[in-house]
Design a protein around this motif. Sequence first.
Motif, PDB file in Angstrom:
ATOM      1  N   GLY A 108      -6.404 -36.099  32.885  1.00  0.00           N
ATOM      2  CA  GLY A 108      -7.616 -36.415  32.113  1.00  0.00           C
ATOM      3  C   GLY A 108      -8.562 -37.432  32.654  1.00  0.00           C
ATOM      4  N   LEU A 109      -8.082 -38.284  33.651  1.00  0.00           N
ATOM      5  CA  LEU A 109      -8.904 -39.052  34.343  1.00  0.00           C
ATOM      6  C   LEU A 109      -9.696 -38.336  35.303  1.00  0.00           C
ATOM      7  CD1 LEU A 109      -7.147 -42.066  35.160  1.00  0.00           C
ATOM      8  CD2 LEU A 109      -9.227 -42.235  33.886  1.00  0.00           C
ATOM      9  N   LEU A 110      -9.066 -37.317  35.840  1.00  0.00           N
ATOM     10  CA  LEU A 110      -9.843 -36.767  36.963  1.00  0.00           C
ATOM     11  C   LEU A 110     -11.070 -35.794  36.596  1.00  0.00           C
ATOM     12  CD1 LEU A 110      -7.296 -35.989  39.734  1.00  0.00           C
ATOM     13  CD2 LEU A 110      -8.935 -37.421  39.900  1.00  0.00           C
ATOM     14  N   LEU A 111     -10.674 -35.147  35.320  1.00  0.00           N
ATOM     15  CA  LEU A 111     -11.762 -34.197  34.652  1.00  0.00           C
ATOM     16  C   LEU A 111     -12.795 -35.173  34.041  1.00  0.00           C
ATOM     17  CD1 LEU A 111      -9.185 -32.232  32.376  1.00  0.00           C
ATOM     18  CD2 LEU A 111     -10.954 -31.330  34.260  1.00  0.00           C
ATOM     19  N   ARG A 112     -12.857 -36.441  33.809  1.00  0.00           N
ATOM     20  CA  ARG A 112     -13.536 -37.522  33.329  1.00  0.00           C
ATOM     21  C   ARG A 112     -14.395 -37.978  34.654  1.00  0.00           C
ATOM     22  NH1 ARG A 112      -9.945 -37.244  29.526  1.00  0.00           N
ATOM     23  NH2 ARG A 112     -10.526 -37.294  27.346  1.00  0.00           N
ATOM     24  N   HIS A 113     -13.857 -37.994  35.647  1.00  0.00           N
ATOM     25  CA  HIS A 113     -14.635 -38.479  36.914  1.00  0.00           C
ATOM     26  C   HIS A 113     -15.907 -38.015  37.039  1.00  0.00           C
ATOM     27  CE1 HIS A 113     -15.578 -39.518  40.911  1.00  0.00           C
ATOM     28  NE2 HIS A 113     -14.845 -40.457  40.742  1.00  0.00           N
ATOM     29  N   GLY A 114     -17.035 -38.838  37.282  1.00  0.00           N
ATOM     30  CA  GLY A 114     -18.189 -38.268  37.583  1.00  0.00           C
ATOM     31  C   GLY A 114     -19.229 -38.813  36.319  1.00  0.00           C
TER      32      GLY A 114
END
Length: 448
Positions: A141-147
């Motif tokens: 979930g975190l890496l999908l929200r990164h950016g």
Amino acid sequence: MPVSTPKRPRIAVLADSDTRWKWGALTADRIAPGPSMETAPQEGAQVRPCLDGFLLRGRATPTPRQLEEVGVRADSLREVTAVEFLRAMTEESYDLLVLSLVGGGVQAMLHGLKHAWQDRTARPVVVTGYVGVVYEKLADGLLLRHGADLVLANSRQDADRFRAVYEGVGADASAVTEVALPFLGGAPYEGEHDPCTVVFAAQPSVPESRRDRTYLLNRLVQHARRHPEREVLLKLRSKPGEHTTHIEELPYQKLVQRLDPPANFRLVYGNMGEVLDRTDLLVTVSSTAALESLHRRIPTVVLTDLGIRESLGNHHFVGSGCLASWDQLDAGHRPVPDEEWVSRQGVAADGSYDSAFDAARKRIAGLLDRPGGLPPLTPYYTPVTAPGYLPGILARHHLGPDGAPLPGAPAADKDPGPVRQIVRRAARGAYRHGVQRVAPVIRRMGEL
């Protein structure tokens, strides 16, 4: 010289369910940037932001009743596809954009926005985060929200975990910003009501099995029978046929039809804050309602009857002092929360809640004042870092590997006509019927 009228800050919120709309809209209100103006407003003047809501079309698109129950008002609110939303972001100018979506949706929008804004010198500050307790799929979930420019963490504990994940994969962790849950509030608990009220906060997908849900319902009804002087409420998130953030295959409303509950047992809907106004004991498996209750210092119990397991989410409350079983509650036990644990969870029962969003507001103001505008969005996942994962996420929202809309993507230039609306409602109803009626039957047949 007359004082200039402040310009209302413009905020857009994109959400994919009733719960995420609530989180996104309330978060936007709490982190809203200050007014934009050529000269300072009069001292003490207050300028309310202009809030435009966008509901991402899908299985969990909230119904009018659900939106009314959330109680958050917007200046405009409309249902869109991903491509329609991206088009709106190129046609309208905003100061702040809150992406209140499931992780894959956030990632798709980040890439879509990067492509849509590639020729723009100015863009809004992009913010995302989590609706409540993060107890599963932390790295995913975190890496999908990164950016995003800001990735909000609802507590000190979450902020530490978020930074550790980003730094552990070599991603920039500077976007992580500690805040608190935006829907905390209400009057502090001042003692038992008349009658004493026990509330069980149900969850759509925890637990999942019929056996476990029936067990919890039976224990709640038994508690009502043992204590006829009490009011026992089953607080439900949605009515049959409606969807929330999670799919509910076995609504408690249907299970309770097989029982004969006493007169002091009732099903209730409505805003959770209003229910907590009359609550003397909040009981749940792992609902975020427990944090709302703890914030008010209402006696709160996280059930252990079905075990303390990651799949239930109640493992998050290890160390809270709130874990207990129905047998203990029936015997009169009332847990005492651990103050250090509560403090680390962003509950802010010590009165510090009013300042919990200061850091986010300060960061947003700094980004809006950044000379030369903001740089392009730079998600961690790219066609280079995740070539076997990212294209599928983008394709679900009709976007290509570069974030551009795919040919034939559903993006109407006008509101859907009557026929299209009827077809869409029928398709959504068929999906919900399949989830709540057909799927359980097929699953039971597979177990024979």
